[in-house]
Motif scaffolding. Sequence first.
Motif, PDB file in Angstrom:
ATOM      1  N   HIS A 101      67.672  38.045  37.908  1.00  0.00           N
ATOM      2  CA  HIS A 101      68.312  37.649  39.204  1.00  0.00           C
ATOM      3  C   HIS A 101      67.499  37.476  40.282  1.00  0.00           C
ATOM      4  CE1 HIS A 101      71.968  37.046  41.450  1.00  0.00           C
ATOM      5  NE2 HIS A 101      71.370  37.798  42.447  1.00  0.00           N
ATOM      6  N   HIS A 158      77.466  40.261  45.705  1.00  0.00           N
ATOM      7  CA  HIS A 158      76.612  41.196  45.036  1.00  0.00           C
ATOM      8  C   HIS A 158      77.428  42.569  44.918  1.00  0.00           C
ATOM      9  CE1 HIS A 158      73.694  38.344  46.306  1.00  0.00           C
ATOM     10  NE2 HIS A 158      73.134  38.737  45.024  1.00  0.00           N
ATOM     11  N   CYS A 197      68.822  37.894  49.287  1.00  0.00           N
ATOM     12  CA  CYS A 197      68.765  37.813  47.629  1.00  0.00           C
ATOM     13  C   CYS A 197      68.001  36.515  47.388  1.00  0.00           C
ATOM     14  CB  CYS A 197      70.018  38.211  46.935  1.00  0.00           C
ATOM     15  SG  CYS A 197      69.714  38.137  45.229  1.00  0.00           S
ATOM     16  N   CYS A 223      69.128  34.716  45.038  1.00  0.00           N
ATOM     17  CA  CYS A 223      70.041  33.690  44.716  1.00  0.00           C
ATOM     18  C   CYS A 223      70.487  33.247  45.966  1.00  0.00           C
ATOM     19  CB  CYS A 223      71.067  34.274  43.795  1.00  0.00           C
ATOM     20  SG  CYS A 223      72.186  35.328  44.654  1.00  0.00           S
TER      21      CYS A 223
HETATM   22 ZN    ZN Z   1      71.528  37.505  44.424  1.00  0.00          ZN
END
Ligand code: ZN
Length: 460
Positions: free
Chosen positions: A246, A202, A316, A318
């Motif tokens: 995202h 990131h 995050c 993700c």
């Molecule tokens: Zn992420």
Amino acid sequence: MSTRKYFLILAFLSCCFITRAQTSDDQFRKPLKEVIADIEKQYHVKINFPEDLVKDRWVTYAGWRFRPSVDVTLENIMASQDISVQKQSEGKYKLKAFQYHLKTPEEGKEQLEYLWSHFNDKASWELRKDSLRSELWKALKLNPMPAKPASKPIVTAKRQYDGYTVQNVALETLPGVYVCGSLYMPSKLKGKVPVILDPDGHFGDGRYRADCQYRCAMQARMGAIAFSYDLFAWGESALQFKSQDHRHALAQSIQALNSLRILDWMLSFKNADPQRVAITGGSGGGSQTMLITALDDRIKLSVPVVMMSSYHSGGCPCESGMGVHLCGGGTNNVEIAAMAAPRPQLIVSDGKDWTQQVPAVEFPYLKKVYEFYNKANQVENVHLPKEGHDYGKSKRLAMYDFIARHFNLDLKKVQNSEGEIDETKVTIEKYPMMYVFGEHGERLPANAVKDFDVVKSYFK
Ligand code: ZN
């Protein structure tokens, strides 16, 4: 509304919130802000908090959660609110929204001790690893894998540099969903060569950053084929999806799927050596590195950078959105990294983030698993106590050296006359040169999906 009706409703509401708040009928409800004021008064302490954290919040059984110790009282009250308490100094506290991906370093260490009490040899570890692995695949909704598009990768013209070439590539990994990246190859390709996946983290500007370019160009100059690629809804993926996309949990599944399909594609190259396949990334790219290595034995070497920690799972979606760390009754990134054993692995850690205690706490546990295979020499830790959270030069140098040693690459190809690894022969490209779909996205394929709901439907 008639006046009479209005007053009746008002009377009913005041009954609920005032009278009943004091009794068991309404579970002794009290506004959180009032409860905080009560604690401050009763224990003579100061509690700081952002206003929106306490707005419209109520505490049930408020008074019943009080104990003689202010620390225990705060813990009792705030645990009911998903709020974390931080003691700043004696008599001074700070409230923060609960962050699910974070534990305290002590809790991280405790979890490691608990996890490691369950296996004591190769057989018991492999049982744990196999069940964890199948749970990881399920948690990611990748078992079975969604259908694979039959389209060929979109590849741009080659740029020639000193000892390596670069091309931009888009792979369709789900119908109408593209992952873009840059393919770095040695100028002269002869025989079988290593393949390296370089997932992005990131850090601002994604794979276009100079440190990303250095890392992949150097891998190619050392004789490997390297591919650096965007996070979902970052880089050129942002031509298809909003940046908020995202933040969907499925970003974790999509990114894992992207890595696995990139791996399929790279292993289809005639020069690819399936015995020398590596993955390395920093921060979020480090999370991806540990996860893909745990999922897929085709990865033969991994270098997770500034990420492996017992008390931070990656904040995050993700990295942690699909609940992979809840698999197997609860796991963490140390155990996920341990699933790489006995394959060579280099852990790069630093002194300024959640990898600060790696040499003392996390690394000895990791090593123990390698010892089950009598392969403790296959796992290494390079700890940089004065450095912070990045994939900077000293971290890259450690990675080049580790990969060269394990994959039989000639480091001399990238060393200067003093025998130091030298990155100065790398050409840092301007961002637009790295775009597959053109400066304004004008070459984005007509079938490109732009609606996240369509992507969701692929995982049903
Ligand atoms: Zn992420």
